[in-house]
Design an enzyme around this catalytic site. Structure first.
Site, short mmCIF file in Angstrom:
data_model
loop_
_atom_site.label_atom_id
_atom_site.label_comp_id
_atom_site.label_asym_id
_atom_site.label_seq_id
_atom_site.Cartn_x
_atom_site.Cartn_y
_atom_site.Cartn_z
N LYS A 202 0.83 -1.21 0.00
CA LYS A 202 0.00 0.00 0.00
C LYS A 202 0.86 1.25 0.00
O LYS A 202 0.46 2.28 -0.55
CB LYS A 202 -0.96 -0.01 1.20
CG LYS A 202 -2.09 -1.00 1.04
CD LYS A 202 -3.18 -0.75 2.06
CE LYS A 202 -4.35 -1.71 1.86
NZ LYS A 202 -5.35 -1.61 2.94
N LYS B 83 -6.79 -11.47 -8.54
CA LYS B 83 -8.01 -11.53 -7.75
C LYS B 83 -8.95 -10.37 -8.14
O LYS B 83 -8.48 -9.27 -8.43
CB LYS B 83 -7.58 -11.43 -6.28
CG LYS B 83 -8.70 -11.40 -5.29
CD LYS B 83 -8.15 -11.26 -3.88
CE LYS B 83 -9.20 -10.56 -3.04
NZ LYS B 83 -8.77 -10.13 -1.74
N LYS C 217 -12.12 -5.28 -4.93
CA LYS C 217 -13.25 -4.37 -4.77
C LYS C 217 -12.90 -2.93 -5.09
O LYS C 217 -13.77 -2.14 -5.36
CB LYS C 217 -13.88 -4.49 -3.38
CG LYS C 217 -12.94 -4.21 -2.24
CD LYS C 217 -13.36 -5.02 -1.01
CE LYS C 217 -14.39 -4.27 -0.20
NZ LYS C 217 -13.76 -3.15 0.53
#
Ligand code: TRP
Length: 327
Positions: A110, A192, A195
């Protein structure tokens, strides 16, 4: 069994979250004491527009209910409504080493992705997550692969606290779902389905309208030959087969038979309509919940009260153990 899990109100709840997480939660809530939260304090580690953030939190909560998470069976609440989380986080952060946090791969990831906002919250995020779990004495925590390291840390902190102050916390175990296909991005099937993917075509939200769902599946990346079979060298087709199977209940083998000899175009339309049809009842309930904000807020508040009650009991114990003066 006490079960705890949470989801951050960022991006949208995708069909990947639905298949990989929420469906398992639904199965667990009948026979266990489940506590599920919307982790909005975690989401604040990334910049949020206040109005959108508030609306998204409410929307996620309504989606929980619409999916069938039941406030009579499970404790459903919003993290920031339970002040004990931040309080416990402080105490736990005094027993977590910088070196441990520095090893967290998600923090490194991140930080790389948000170079202009590497805030302290991003660094101490796993301690808040440990507080979430330990406050409720959860035995089991259903988490995805990306959260395993954080759960490990929560276990280490629990053991450390117990050794130093005497038996206080339950050391939580990861819960691995017996089944549950991994759903990948429709645009890059090797990754993956995330979201918060910026590419709208990569993800399908459980509240996307049917025409949007159809469009996204039409645009889904496939591969060059024309066979509809599940295999490692056909990640796009395999992903679509997994999605189809998850939403229709057909096994992968049955689905392969269903589509034998069909072209990719027809196949993609069939997957799209299977998903759109299956989500229709969820979407209808979602609209109902959203149309009555007062009722939604009442359910939210009732959940927070139940959560607070449980959390406060643990927090009081912890405060006593560490030597705070408690009345
Ligand atoms: N960090 C988790 C995620 O991004 C969400 C989360 C917050 C969580 N607190 C938790 C998950 C406690 C399990 C238990 O997916």
């Amino acid at each position: 069994m006490r079960i705890y899990s949470a989801i951050q109100p960022t991006g949208c709840i995708t069909i990947g979250n639905y298949i990989g997480a929420i469906k398992n939660w639904l199965a667990l809530q009948d026979d266990n004491e489940c506590i599920f939260s919307i982790a909005n304090q975690h989401a604040l580690t990334v910049r949020q527009d206040p109005q959108e953030f508030r609306a998204r939190t409410l929307s996620f909560f309504a989606q929980f209910l619409a999916c069938g998470l039941d406030p009579e069976k499970s404790v459903l609440y919003v993290q920031s409504h339970v002040h004990q989380h931040s309080e416990l986080q402080w105490i736990l952060s005094c027993m977590t080493y910088i070196g441990e946090l520095d090893r967290m791969t998600q923090f490194k990831d991140k930080s790389r992705k948000n170079e202009d906002n590497i805030n302290a919250g991003l660094f101490t995020y796993p301690v808040l997550m440990a507080a979430d779990i330990l406050l409720y004495k959860a035995d089991m925590v259903p988490v995805g692969k990306d959260q395993k390291q954080h759960l490990e840390l929560a276990r280490d902190i629990a053991v450390r606290f117990n050794n130093r102050y005497g038996e206080t916390f339950v050391v939580p175990e990861p819960y691995i779902a017996k089944q549950g296909a991994k759903i990948t991005s429709l645009q890059n099937p090797l990754e993956k389905m995330s979201k918060s993917d910026k590419d709208q075509n990569a993800t399908v939200s459980i509240i996307d309208p049917p025409d949007v769902i159809m469009r996204k599946f039409k645009r889904a990346v496939t591969d060059s030959d024309n066979r509809i079979v599940f295999s490692e060298d056909k990640p796009g087709i395999s992903n679509l087969l997994s999605i189809y199977s998850a939403f229709t209940g057909e096994t992968i083998e049955e689905a392969e038979k269903t589509f034998e000899g069909k072209g990719y175009g027809d196949f993609k339309l069939a997957v799209g309509s299977a998903v759109a049809d299956a989500l229709l009842p969820v979407q209808k309930k979602y609209e109902e919940y959203l149309s009555d904000k007062a009722e939604l807020e009442r359910i939210m508040k009732a959940g927070a009260e139940k959560a607070s009650y449980l959390a406060e009991r643990t927090l009081q114990k912890v405060k006593k153990k560490v030597g705070f003066i408690v009345s």
